[in-house]
Design a protein around this motif. Structure first.
Motif, PDB file in Angstrom:
ATOM      1  N   MET A 110       0.835  -1.195   0.000  1.00 30.09           N
ATOM      2  CA  MET A 110       0.000   0.000   0.000  1.00 30.09           C
ATOM      3  C   MET A 110       0.875   1.252   0.000  1.00 30.09           C
ATOM      4  O   MET A 110       0.594   2.224  -0.696  1.00 30.09           O
ATOM      5  CB  MET A 110      -0.929  -0.021   1.216  1.00 30.09           C
ATOM      6  N   ASP A 111       1.973   1.227   0.780  1.00 26.07           N
ATOM      7  CA  ASP A 111       2.924   2.347   0.766  1.00 26.07           C
ATOM      8  C   ASP A 111       3.401   2.614  -0.657  1.00 26.07           C
ATOM      9  O   ASP A 111       3.364   3.737  -1.147  1.00 26.07           O
ATOM     10  CB  ASP A 111       4.176   2.031   1.595  1.00 26.07           C
ATOM     11  N   LEU A 112       3.870   1.554  -1.317  1.00 26.53           N
ATOM     12  CA  LEU A 112       4.397   1.687  -2.680  1.00 26.53           C
ATOM     13  C   LEU A 112       3.362   2.304  -3.614  1.00 26.53           C
ATOM     14  O   LEU A 112       3.658   3.191  -4.413  1.00 26.53           O
ATOM     15  CB  LEU A 112       4.755   0.306  -3.248  1.00 26.53           C
ATOM     16  N   ILE A 113       2.138   1.788  -3.504  1.00 24.34           N
ATOM     17  CA  ILE A 113       1.082   2.241  -4.413  1.00 24.34           C
ATOM     18  C   ILE A 113       0.769   3.712  -4.184  1.00 24.34           C
ATOM     19  O   ILE A 113       0.655   4.492  -5.124  1.00 24.34           O
ATOM     20  CB  ILE A 113      -0.191   1.376  -4.218  1.00 24.34           C
ATOM     21  N   ILE A 114       0.634   4.098  -2.913  1.00 30.06           N
ATOM     22  CA  ILE A 114       0.244   5.474  -2.627  1.00 30.06           C
ATOM     23  C   ILE A 114       1.364   6.447  -2.963  1.00 30.06           C
ATOM     24  O   ILE A 114       1.115   7.566  -3.414  1.00 30.06           O
ATOM     25  CB  ILE A 114      -0.195   5.592  -1.158  1.00 30.06           C
ATOM     26  N   LEU A 115       2.595   6.017  -2.763  1.00 28.85           N
ATOM     27  CA  LEU A 115       3.721   6.902  -3.052  1.00 28.85           C
ATOM     28  C   LEU A 115       4.058   6.973  -4.536  1.00 28.85           C
ATOM     29  O   LEU A 115       4.840   7.812  -4.961  1.00 28.85           O
ATOM     30  CB  LEU A 115       4.965   6.433  -2.275  1.00 28.85           C
ATOM     31  N   SER A 116       3.461   6.073  -5.316  1.00 30.07           N
ATOM     32  CA  SER A 116       3.840   6.040  -6.733  1.00 30.07           C
ATOM     33  C   SER A 116       3.214   7.192  -7.504  1.00 30.07           C
ATOM     34  O   SER A 116       2.254   7.809  -7.068  1.00 30.07           O
ATOM     35  CB  SER A 116       3.398   4.724  -7.357  1.00 30.07           C
ATOM     36  N   GLU A 117       3.762   7.436  -8.690  1.00 27.46           N
ATOM     37  CA  GLU A 117       3.239   8.497  -9.553  1.00 27.46           C
ATOM     38  C   GLU A 117       1.840   8.161 -10.051  1.00 27.46           C
ATOM     39  O   GLU A 117       0.943   8.974 -10.041  1.00 27.46           O
ATOM     40  CB  GLU A 117       4.158   8.631 -10.782  1.00 27.46           C
ATOM     41  N   ASN A 118       1.696   6.931 -10.515  1.00 19.57           N
ATOM     42  CA  ASN A 118       0.462   6.573 -11.229  1.00 19.57           C
ATOM     43  C   ASN A 118      -0.483   5.693 -10.424  1.00 19.57           C
ATOM     44  O   ASN A 118      -1.490   5.254 -10.942  1.00 19.57           O
ATOM     45  CB  ASN A 118       0.814   5.882 -12.550  1.00 19.57           C
ATOM     46  N   GLY A 119      -0.160   5.418  -9.156  1.00 19.99           N
ATOM     47  CA  GLY A 119      -1.053   4.601  -8.344  1.00 19.99           C
ATOM     48  C   GLY A 119      -0.859   3.109  -8.532  1.00 19.99           C
ATOM     49  O   GLY A 119      -1.696   2.318  -8.118  1.00 19.99           O
ATOM     50  N   PHE A 120       0.229   2.708  -9.186  1.00 23.57           N
ATOM     51  CA  PHE A 120       0.488   1.285  -9.381  1.00 23.57           C
ATOM     52  C   PHE A 120       1.854   0.905  -8.822  1.00 23.57           C
ATOM     53  O   PHE A 120       2.785   1.700  -8.833  1.00 23.57           O
ATOM     54  CB  PHE A 120       0.477   0.935 -10.876  1.00 23.57           C
ATOM     55  N   ALA A 121       1.956  -0.347  -8.368  1.00 24.10           N
ATOM     56  CA  ALA A 121       3.244  -0.886  -7.955  1.00 24.10           C
ATOM     57  C   ALA A 121       3.491  -2.138  -8.780  1.00 24.10           C
ATOM     58  O   ALA A 121       2.602  -2.973  -8.940  1.00 24.10           O
ATOM     59  CB  ALA A 121       3.221  -1.229  -6.475  1.00 24.10           C
ATOM     60  N   SER A 122       4.689  -2.245  -9.325  1.00 20.93           N
ATOM     61  CA  SER A 122       4.960  -3.409 -10.180  1.00 20.93           C
ATOM     62  C   SER A 122       5.158  -4.647  -9.310  1.00 20.93           C
ATOM     63  O   SER A 122       5.569  -4.557  -8.152  1.00 20.93           O
ATOM     64  CB  SER A 122       6.218  -3.174 -11.004  1.00 20.93           C
ATOM     65  N   SER A 123       4.885  -5.803  -9.902  1.00 23.89           N
ATOM     66  CA  SER A 123       5.006  -7.022  -9.110  1.00 23.89           C
ATOM     67  C   SER A 123       6.460  -7.239  -8.708  1.00 23.89           C
ATOM     68  O   SER A 123       6.748  -7.752  -7.623  1.00 23.89           O
ATOM     69  CB  SER A 123       4.407  -8.210  -9.865  1.00 23.89           C
ATOM     70  N   THR A 124       7.394  -6.815  -9.558  1.00 26.87           N
ATOM     71  CA  THR A 124       8.810  -6.944  -9.210  1.00 26.87           C
ATOM     72  C   THR A 124       9.131  -6.172  -7.945  1.00 26.87           C
ATOM     73  O   THR A 124       9.769  -6.700  -7.031  1.00 26.87           O
ATOM     74  CB  THR A 124       9.702  -6.376 -10.342  1.00 26.87           C
TER      75      THR A 124
END
Lengths: 237, 199
Positions: A110-124
């Protein structure tokens, strides 16, 4: 806009039970369910009174710190309903379904997703996280399996190997996210709700949901930012 | 306190595992032990009034509770999570078999019966997966079935009866009606079951 505290009938209870068991219910499904419940329990049905019907239930849920909440999907702009817990306890519903280590992976994702530019976190990126968990290291295979379960249970949704928060998760955790990620979480400039996936103005930095962008620019010949009036550089969805 | 207990019960019951008083005391009531009965009663009333669920103590010695649905299951109900509908279908068939056979059957008899439906304990079923686990573990844990060992049997044999949740969520009358419908006969055809069902 006052609603008289109307009585709960079995139709209301049935509706609430199904909503809870579904996790998340799409708008037209909810309307069908409203009709089904009223017919089954022989309660007066008016097709345009779903909001009042829900308000009645909500007036009884309020002392329990629960609420039926409506949210808009960031993908298709459609309305969805979920039963949410208003008490500030973190990820309560999830806490009983997942282990300590799975919850940690979810929070970090959730941290990754919220901090991301586009709202997505890659599976890697998520799988790399699995390696650094405090509770205990999680193997890649295990993490993949856990992600699959999160998707099945509608906490995350997956697109092309990338993960974002499911509409259900956003509806249920909006308050939690807005208070715990105060400085980072974006609010849509048009509807003022939490925006996980968004388009951002290159000049002034405001964000808007994709369906909100679509609606806002529909009538305009030249898309311009509602705040700073600069030309809107992103592709209109 | 009451609202916390209501939420606690709803969450625990989602998995249909009976809720122990000890857990309630530890996780929810905590320092308000003296008010236990009052809090539980209020929670029970709230569950009925708002959710249409009934808090039932199924074991008065060990103080375990389950939530049962007060609302009649409607036709074409939407409660189809996780193969719920299919599992309930299988369960109903099993409960019927047990009732029709005098309320108690040996596990060997039950499996023989299920063979007729192409459900085998050793084989992965297309819909139910590990059926042995479903019947002997899941249904028993959820208190739909009760299993007791038959003494002096070697290898140990078990008998199956209705569990307390089955007793509360359905009735012998409903089950007899179901059997009658399938067999195309009138429920009175089975005189002894009919009178037992109090129909």
């Amino acid at each position: 806009n006052t609603v008289m505290a109307a009585q709960m009938t079995n139709a209301h209870r049935r509706f609430l039970q199904v909503l809870m068991s579904n996790g998340i219910t799409e708008g037209s499904e909810a309307r069908k369910l409203h009709q089904h419940c009223c017919e089954t329990d022989k309660v007066y049905y008016a097709h345009d009174k779903l909001d009042d019907f829900i308000s009645t239930i909500n007036s009884h849920l309020q002392p329990l710190f629960m609420q039926i909440r409506k949210g808009i999907s960031e993908d298709d702009g459609r309305a969805y309903y979920a039963v949410v817990n208003l008490a500030e306890t973190e990820v309560t519903k999830m806490a009983s379904d997942y282990s300590e280590i799975e919850l940690e992976l979810f929070r970090k994702t959730m941290d990754l997703i919220i901090l991301s530019e586009n709202g997505f976190a890659s599976s890697t990126d998520i799988l790399n996280l699995a390696d650094q968990l405090k509770t205990k290291k999680m193997k890649k295979k295990e993490a993949e399996q856990v992600l699959k379960v999160f998707v099945e249970d509608k906490w995350l949704s997956e697109k092309n190997g990338e993960y974002t928060l499911h509409t259900r998760c956003i509806i249920e955790m909006e308050q939690y996210i807005l208070s715990n990620y105060q400085d980072v979480a974006r609010k849509c400039n048009i509807c003022h709700s939490l925006a996980i996936q968004s388009q951002v103005c290159e000049s002034c930095g405001i964000g808007m949901h994709l369906p909100c962008v679509r609606k806002y620019f529909r009538a305009q010949t030249e898309p311009r930012c509602p705040k700073c009036n600069e030309f809107w550089s992103c592709d209109i969805p | 306190q009451v609202s916390e207990l209501v939420q606690f019960l709803l969450v625990k019951d989602q998995k249909k595992i009976p809720i122990k008083r000890a857990d309630i005391l530890k996780n929810v009531i905590r320092e308000y032990r003296d008010a236990y009965s009052e809090i539980v009663n209020k929670a029970g009333r709230t569950l009925q009034e708002v959710f249409g669920l009934q808090l039932v103590e199924i074991d008065t010695k060990r103080h375990t509770y389950i939530l049962i649905n007060n609302l009649r299951r409607a036709e074409g109900e939407y409660l189809c999570r996780d193969k719920e509908k299919e599992k309930m279908g299988l369960l109903l068939v099993i409960l019927s078999f047990i009732f029709m056979k005098g309320n108690s059957v040996k596990d060997s008899a039950l499996w023989e019966f299920l063979h007729l439906l192409r459900v085998y304990p050793g084989k992965q079923h297309r819909v139910f997966g590990d059926v042995r686990k479903l019947v002997m573990e899941e249904f028993v844990r959820q208190k739909y079935l009760e299993t007791t060992p038959i003494p002096l049997t070697d290898p140990p044999e078990f008998k199956y009866q209705w569990g307390p949740r089955a007793e509360k969520e359905t009735s012998k009358k409903d089950v007899l009606t179901f059997v009658a419908k399938i067999q195309g006969k009138d429920p009175t055809f089975w005189a002894s079951q009919y009178s037992e069902a109090g129909a």
